[in-house]
Design a protein around this motif. Structure first.
Motif, PDB file in Angstrom:
ATOM      1  N   PRO A 177       0.836  -1.200   0.000  1.00 18.41           N
ATOM      2  CA  PRO A 177       0.000   0.000   0.000  1.00 18.41           C
ATOM      3  C   PRO A 177       0.872   1.252   0.000  1.00 18.41           C
ATOM      4  O   PRO A 177       2.059   1.196   0.334  1.00 18.41           O
ATOM      5  N   PRO A 178       0.309   2.398  -0.354  1.00 17.73           N
ATOM      6  CA  PRO A 178       1.113   3.624  -0.422  1.00 17.73           C
ATOM      7  C   PRO A 178       1.649   4.092   0.925  1.00 17.73           C
ATOM      8  O   PRO A 178       2.574   4.901   0.960  1.00 17.73           O
ATOM      9  N   ASN A 179       1.082   3.599   2.012  1.00 14.72           N
ATOM     10  CA  ASN A 179       1.543   4.020   3.344  1.00 14.72           C
ATOM     11  C   ASN A 179       2.584   3.067   3.922  1.00 14.72           C
ATOM     12  O   ASN A 179       2.864   3.083   5.112  1.00 14.72           O
ATOM     13  N   GLN A 180       3.182   2.243   3.062  1.00 14.97           N
ATOM     14  CA  GLN A 180       4.233   1.335   3.508  1.00 14.97           C
ATOM     15  C   GLN A 180       5.598   1.861   3.069  1.00 14.97           C
ATOM     16  O   GLN A 180       5.781   2.251   1.925  1.00 14.97           O
ATOM     17  N   PHE A 181       6.545   1.854   4.002  1.00 16.25           N
ATOM     18  CA  PHE A 181       7.907   2.315   3.728  1.00 16.25           C
ATOM     19  C   PHE A 181       8.881   1.231   4.202  1.00 16.25           C
ATOM     20  O   PHE A 181       8.633   0.570   5.212  1.00 16.25           O
ATOM     21  N   CYS A 203       7.591  -0.652   7.477  1.00 18.98           N
ATOM     22  CA  CYS A 203       6.581  -0.127   8.390  1.00 18.98           C
ATOM     23  C   CYS A 203       5.408   0.415   7.579  1.00 18.98           C
ATOM     24  O   CYS A 203       5.597   1.037   6.531  1.00 18.98           O
ATOM     25  N   GLU A 204       4.206   0.194   8.076  1.00 21.05           N
ATOM     26  CA  GLU A 204       3.018   0.841   7.549  1.00 21.05           C
ATOM     27  C   GLU A 204       2.545   1.856   8.587  1.00 21.05           C
ATOM     28  O   GLU A 204       2.525   1.555   9.786  1.00 21.05           O
ATOM     29  N   VAL A 205       2.209   3.047   8.129  1.00 22.16           N
ATOM     30  CA  VAL A 205       1.840   4.130   9.044  1.00 22.16           C
ATOM     31  C   VAL A 205       0.453   4.648   8.696  1.00 22.16           C
ATOM     32  O   VAL A 205       0.010   4.573   7.539  1.00 22.16           O
ATOM     33  N   ASP A 206      -0.230   5.203   9.703  1.00 21.20           N
ATOM     34  CA  ASP A 206      -1.540   5.787   9.447  1.00 21.20           C
ATOM     35  C   ASP A 206      -1.395   7.275   9.120  1.00 21.20           C
ATOM     36  O   ASP A 206      -0.275   7.795   8.984  1.00 21.20           O
ATOM     37  N   GLY A 207      -2.509   7.967   9.008  1.00 23.51           N
ATOM     38  CA  GLY A 207      -2.480   9.371   8.630  1.00 23.51           C
ATOM     39  C   GLY A 207      -1.799  10.276   9.630  1.00 23.51           C
ATOM     40  O   GLY A 207      -1.359  11.381   9.274  1.00 23.51           O
ATOM     41  N   ASP A 208      -1.661   9.816  10.873  1.00 23.83           N
ATOM     42  CA  ASP A 208      -0.975  10.601  11.900  1.00 23.83           C
ATOM     43  C   ASP A 208       0.486  10.211  12.051  1.00 23.83           C
ATOM     44  O   ASP A 208       1.169  10.695  12.959  1.00 23.83           O
TER      45      ASP A 208
END
Length: 293
Positions: A177-181, A203-208
């Motif tokens: 997904p685009p929120n994975q780095f 790591c996957e992160v949320d909007g915060d």
């Protein structure tokens, strides 16, 4: 030195290759890139009565597939091929980073992704990367096809669940997904040598900016790629950088039990793992910040 005598087979169809493996069983080995197998044969560290060269199978086995939800890497995809792929760098950057550290370009020109995974050297880069990517391995034989999760594929040093009559047909991972780095770090005494230790992390992160999922695997410190569960737990639920580097390093060192050899002591490898984990997480944080700049 040169290998012992063997019978060479060059099948042109997958079914033919599988029939040969079924017929000869433990007496046969599969040749794809040969960058691990041939040196072992030359030094008589391994012996084989029948060598089944699958390079003439070609076709779809030599091309990666980037589908809507899955990236699939078949048996004859070369390491250099993916290293140079712009699509791989965009979709699976951690794989590109790791491939650049694999041995030398001459090796990567012939070596295959699946071959390195099937060889299962715990100091190699690719097993740890495919572990954090939660890859699925497709194994095929004349008896049929089965799939194995990355967590179940590696059993011990140079040992996997592959049966003598099976080929690692392909490995697949879900499109991130685009929120994975992600990031890959390792340290070797000389460029191209096996690393003393390595770390693959994502790591996957949320909007915060809070980490909702973290997966970290270490290479070169255990008989198989070792997931660092305690470190993953420390990072998950917080923003990157909130947990102190010393706490993360301590957790990483406590999880691994490497052995000493002529290249490094167990203590050194443990400390190095802690350093590499922190560096990988800093890389991830930098990528996350750049993506939201």
């Amino acid at each position: 030195m040169k290998p012992g005598q063997f019978t060479y087979h060059a099948p042109r169809e997958l079914g033919e290759a599988l029939e040969l493996l079924q017929e000869f069983g433990d007496e046969a080995k599969v040749l794809a890139g040969g960058q691990s197998l041939m040196p072992m044969l030359n030094f008589r560290l391994a012996r084989v009565d029948h060598l089944v060269d699958i390079n003439r199978l070609g076709g779809r086995l030599g091309e990666p597939r980037f589908d809507a939800g899955t990236i699939t890497i078949p048996a004859l995809v070369r390491q250099r091929q993916l290293e140079r792929s712009e699509e791989t760098a965009r979709v699976l950057p951690v794989l590109t980073e790791a491939l650049r550290q694999v041995a030398h370009p001459q090796i990567r020109n012939r070596g295959t992704i699946c071959g390195s995974l099937a060889h299962a050297d715990p100091a190699a880069e690719l097993p740890s990367v495919l572990s954090v990517l939660d890859a699925t391995f497709t194994l095929v034989s004349a008896r049929g096809t089965r799939t194995v999760a990355a967590a179940d594929f590696f059993l011990f040093h140079l040992t996997t669940v592959l049966e003598p009559d099976e080929i690692l047909l392909e490995v697949s991972v879900r499109r991130p997904p685009p929120n994975q780095f992600s990031a890959f770090r390792e340290f070797a005494t000389r460029r191209g040598d096996f690393a003393l230790a390595g770390v693959a992390a994502l790591c996957e992160v949320d909007g915060d900016g809070v980490v909702t999922e973290c997966r970290i695997a270490a290479a070169g410190v255990a008989p198989v790629p070792q997931r660092l569960r305690a470190v993953e737990g420390l990072v998950t639920g917080s923003r990157l950088g909130e947990t102190s580097a010393s706490e993360i390093a301590d957790a990483a060192r406590a999880e691994v039990e490497p052995t000493s050899d002529i290249h490094a002591s167990a203590t050194y490898r443990s400390r190095l793992t802690g350093v590499l984990v922190n560096r990988a997480l800093v890389d991830i944080r930098t990528k996350q910040e750049a993506a939201h700049a």
